[in-house]
Write a protein that holds these residues in place. Sequence first.
Motif, PDB file in Angstrom:
ATOM      1  N   LEU A 138       0.843  -1.189   0.000  1.00 52.12           N
ATOM      2  CA  LEU A 138       0.000   0.000   0.000  1.00 52.12           C
ATOM      3  C   LEU A 138       0.881   1.243   0.000  1.00 52.12           C
ATOM      4  O   LEU A 138       2.051   1.186   0.399  1.00 52.12           O
ATOM      5  N   PRO A 139       0.355   2.390  -0.416  1.00 46.23           N
ATOM      6  CA  PRO A 139       1.178   3.606  -0.492  1.00 46.23           C
ATOM      7  C   PRO A 139       1.906   3.960   0.807  1.00 46.23           C
ATOM      8  O   PRO A 139       3.017   4.467   0.767  1.00 46.23           O
ATOM      9  N   LYS A 140       1.304   3.681   1.944  1.00 38.78           N
ATOM     10  CA  LYS A 140       1.941   4.023   3.220  1.00 38.78           C
ATOM     11  C   LYS A 140       3.229   3.236   3.449  1.00 38.78           C
ATOM     12  O   LYS A 140       4.067   3.610   4.277  1.00 38.78           O
ATOM     13  N   ASP A 141       3.408   2.148   2.709  1.00 46.01           N
ATOM     14  CA  ASP A 141       4.602   1.331   2.866  1.00 46.01           C
ATOM     15  C   ASP A 141       5.680   1.637   1.841  1.00 46.01           C
ATOM     16  O   ASP A 141       6.751   1.027   1.855  1.00 46.01           O
ATOM     17  N   TYR A 142       5.431   2.587   0.930  1.00 51.53           N
ATOM     18  CA  TYR A 142       6.411   2.911  -0.101  1.00 51.53           C
ATOM     19  C   TYR A 142       7.615   3.628   0.503  1.00 51.53           C
ATOM     20  O   TYR A 142       7.531   4.221   1.596  1.00 51.53           O
ATOM     21  N   ASN A 143       8.720   3.642  -0.241  1.00 53.88           N
ATOM     22  CA  ASN A 143       9.910   4.329   0.259  1.00 53.88           C
ATOM     23  C   ASN A 143       9.884   5.834  -0.022  1.00 53.88           C
ATOM     24  O   ASN A 143      10.751   6.567   0.437  1.00 53.88           O
ATOM     25  N   ASP A 144       8.910   6.296  -0.781  1.00 54.82           N
ATOM     26  CA  ASP A 144       8.762   7.720  -1.057  1.00 54.82           C
ATOM     27  C   ASP A 144       7.681   8.287  -0.145  1.00 54.82           C
ATOM     28  O   ASP A 144       6.501   7.969  -0.293  1.00 54.82           O
ATOM     29  N   PRO A 145       8.050   9.153   0.819  1.00 59.28           N
ATOM     30  CA  PRO A 145       7.042   9.701   1.736  1.00 59.28           C
ATOM     31  C   PRO A 145       6.058  10.643   1.060  1.00 59.28           C
ATOM     32  O   PRO A 145       5.048  11.008   1.654  1.00 59.28           O
ATOM     33  N   SER A 180      -6.373   4.035  -1.016  1.00 63.37           N
ATOM     34  CA  SER A 180      -5.116   3.313  -0.856  1.00 63.37           C
ATOM     35  C   SER A 180      -5.228   1.974  -1.582  1.00 63.37           C
ATOM     36  O   SER A 180      -5.976   1.084  -1.169  1.00 63.37           O
ATOM     37  N   LEU A 181      -4.485   1.838  -2.682  1.00 64.07           N
ATOM     38  CA  LEU A 181      -4.586   0.651  -3.534  1.00 64.07           C
ATOM     39  C   LEU A 181      -3.322  -0.197  -3.449  1.00 64.07           C
ATOM     40  O   LEU A 181      -2.207   0.332  -3.411  1.00 64.07           O
ATOM     41  N   LEU A 182      -3.509  -1.501  -3.454  1.00 66.98           N
ATOM     42  CA  LEU A 182      -2.359  -2.398  -3.526  1.00 66.98           C
ATOM     43  C   LEU A 182      -1.618  -2.162  -4.834  1.00 66.98           C
ATOM     44  O   LEU A 182      -2.226  -2.042  -5.898  1.00 66.98           O
ATOM     45  N   THR A 183      -0.324  -2.110  -4.734  1.00 70.43           N
ATOM     46  CA  THR A 183       0.510  -1.796  -5.884  1.00 70.43           C
ATOM     47  C   THR A 183       1.771  -2.655  -5.875  1.00 70.43           C
ATOM     48  O   THR A 183       2.256  -3.042  -4.819  1.00 70.43           O
TER      49      THR A 183
END
Length: 309
Positions: free
Chosen positions: A29-36, A64-67
Amino acid sequence: MKLIFKYFSESVVERVFVRDGHVGFKCSLPKDYNDPFELFLGVDLEQGSDLLATYSEVVQEIPSLLTTCFSKSPVVTPMWAHYGNNHKGFVIGFDVAELQEVFQDLLVREISYRDRPSETLISFAEMAAHRKKPRDAMALRNAVLYQAYFSKYLEWSYEQEVRAVNIDEYVENVSGNKILYVPKQCVAAIVSGAKSSSQTRDALQEVAQELGADFYIGRIGRSYPMPYLITDAGSSRVFSDSEISPPIAECAECTEPLRDKGGLCPWCSVDDAHRMAAAMNNPFRILEHYGLLEEYIENYPVGPRKPYQ
């Protein structure tokens, strides 16, 4: 055949290939990406307050979509450093057409790199605000969703990212992780990193044979400016025009790719006569001959200096 590539650390080899005939990897999910600042490009904050209010009312919150993320290239040095365990890991190349044949609702798109949000967002907000039609509100929401997930700031452009969304119905829950298992017909190539261990290389080569995928070993040359690949037969390959293909030419001695047609790479073109001439003109050798080299080095000022200072 268009390929996209996913980088992995060597520590996940067993988990990626745990299911026979498949490749499995985690979706986030976006909250777990390395780009804040993910999803920031889904809103243009420079539009007027009235349009921003319309945006907030119609869009409310970007879902918030799975990516899952790929790269357009298997030879991006920073990607090997960040995601490929400093060239100790591996890369898997996937055939996009096969992926979309198997996962028909999967949305796969290249990332657009920007220094600001797309100008189209304001025009969609203006239509939604002024015409007050449901289709305009839906157009705004769709435009925001697309720009949020398929745009990133320019400083990330080195990743050459390709992103896949709309994958919720295809993933499986494994120990709290959302895993997408991709069948072997989608797997086109496996690349073992230039610094990977022999154990990792052997395991990946065996898996490539089982999956019917091409196998390559990454190499870091002395003159070719990016990683290149070696086939099972020992021939070199480069990544150019979205394809893994033979280079323009190979060095006749070390087989390193050449950027122009010619017989030898720059280093292999240095012969004994060149070396002898360089040695005769080396001032350090003269100092060493008279026993002065060590003293000269010890007394030479240390630290950064301007050229020719």
